[in-house]
Motif scaffolding. Sequence first.
Motif, PDB file in Angstrom:
ATOM      1  N   ALA A  97      11.898 -27.481  78.968  1.00 28.34           N
ATOM      2  CA  ALA A  97      13.315 -27.108  78.957  1.00 28.34           C
ATOM      3  C   ALA A  97      13.498 -25.688  79.467  1.00 28.34           C
ATOM      4  O   ALA A  97      14.415 -25.414  80.239  1.00 28.34           O
ATOM      5  N   LYS A 108      21.964 -21.987  70.448  1.00 27.40           N
ATOM      6  CA  LYS A 108      21.182 -21.225  69.472  1.00 27.40           C
ATOM      7  C   LYS A 108      22.067 -20.956  68.254  1.00 27.40           C
ATOM      8  O   LYS A 108      23.250 -20.670  68.388  1.00 27.40           O
ATOM      9  N   ALA A 119      12.186 -34.370  74.109  1.00 30.08           N
ATOM     10  CA  ALA A 119      12.327 -32.955  74.465  1.00 30.08           C
ATOM     11  C   ALA A 119      10.986 -32.265  74.419  1.00 30.08           C
ATOM     12  O   ALA A 119      10.168 -32.524  73.546  1.00 30.08           O
ATOM     13  N   ARG A 138      21.996 -25.751  75.799  1.00 30.52           N
ATOM     14  CA  ARG A 138      21.037 -25.379  74.758  1.00 30.52           C
ATOM     15  C   ARG A 138      21.729 -24.350  73.875  1.00 30.52           C
ATOM     16  O   ARG A 138      22.083 -23.261  74.316  1.00 30.52           O
ATOM     17  N   GLY A 183      19.859 -26.519  69.137  1.00 28.22           N
ATOM     18  CA  GLY A 183      19.374 -27.706  69.841  1.00 28.22           C
ATOM     19  C   GLY A 183      20.086 -27.881  71.158  1.00 28.22           C
ATOM     20  O   GLY A 183      20.852 -27.016  71.590  1.00 28.22           O
ATOM     21  N   GLU A 184      19.815 -28.985  71.810  1.00 26.72           N
ATOM     22  CA  GLU A 184      20.461 -29.323  73.063  1.00 26.72           C
ATOM     23  C   GLU A 184      21.505 -30.393  72.798  1.00 26.72           C
ATOM     24  O   GLU A 184      21.218 -31.380  72.121  1.00 26.72           O
ATOM     25  N   THR A 199      17.464 -32.511  71.978  1.00 22.82           N
ATOM     26  CA  THR A 199      16.872 -32.225  70.675  1.00 22.82           C
ATOM     27  C   THR A 199      17.980 -32.213  69.644  1.00 22.82           C
ATOM     28  O   THR A 199      19.139 -32.420  69.972  1.00 22.82           O
ATOM     29  N   PRO A 216       9.913 -28.209  74.607  1.00 20.70           N
ATOM     30  CA  PRO A 216      10.453 -26.854  74.717  1.00 20.70           C
ATOM     31  C   PRO A 216      10.014 -26.102  75.981  1.00 20.70           C
ATOM     32  O   PRO A 216      10.815 -25.467  76.631  1.00 20.70           O
ATOM     33  N   GLN A 222      15.542 -23.960  83.979  1.00 26.57           N
ATOM     34  CA  GLN A 222      16.742 -23.166  84.178  1.00 26.57           C
ATOM     35  C   GLN A 222      16.890 -22.865  85.665  1.00 26.57           C
ATOM     36  O   GLN A 222      16.014 -22.300  86.287  1.00 26.57           O
TER      37      GLN A 222
END
Length: 174
Positions: free
Chosen positions: A154, A113, A149, A111, A26-27, A139, A151, A158
């Motif tokens: 997001a 993972k 959020a 973010r 999540g973020e 998120t 996806p 970048q």
Amino acid sequence: MAQLPTGPFNAADVPPAEDFTPIPAGEYLMQITDSDMKATKDGTGQYLELTLQVIDGEHKGRLCWDRLNLINKNPKAVEIAQRSLSSICRATGVPSVQDSAQLHGKPLVARVKYVEPQGQYDAKNDIKAYKPASGAPATAGQPASAAPAKPAQAAAQQPAAASNQPPWATGNAA
């Protein structure tokens, strides 16, 4: 029963062990709390190791790490590291960095993972992107802002790499 060799132990005098299990993907609103340049395993390069701490939400206080291969014989690894550092600089509002300590204590959204265990390696977290804390979607229950959020949004946010190369990008770092 065993007598402690150091005498009585008072748990109130020592903080408990930290939980290093990975946090969910999540973020997260985070800040860099520590950084250090370290040699790569093969000794031919250096990476900037960053310690980041979650500063809000359910996982407040938890730590994550990122490694940026700023000096490496693989140019792709260096490019990826420079892009990540550019994202961090932009997210923290520090456009030019001489010392990584300049990035400490400034909120940003990372973010994260979740990486499943693989063979002898335990599960871990990888940081995949950075963006500014203000107005950034969140998120995984992390209130980085009030915006929901998305996806696709997001991924599109970048930042591009900076055009000015820092000293370590040229291989002239001390």
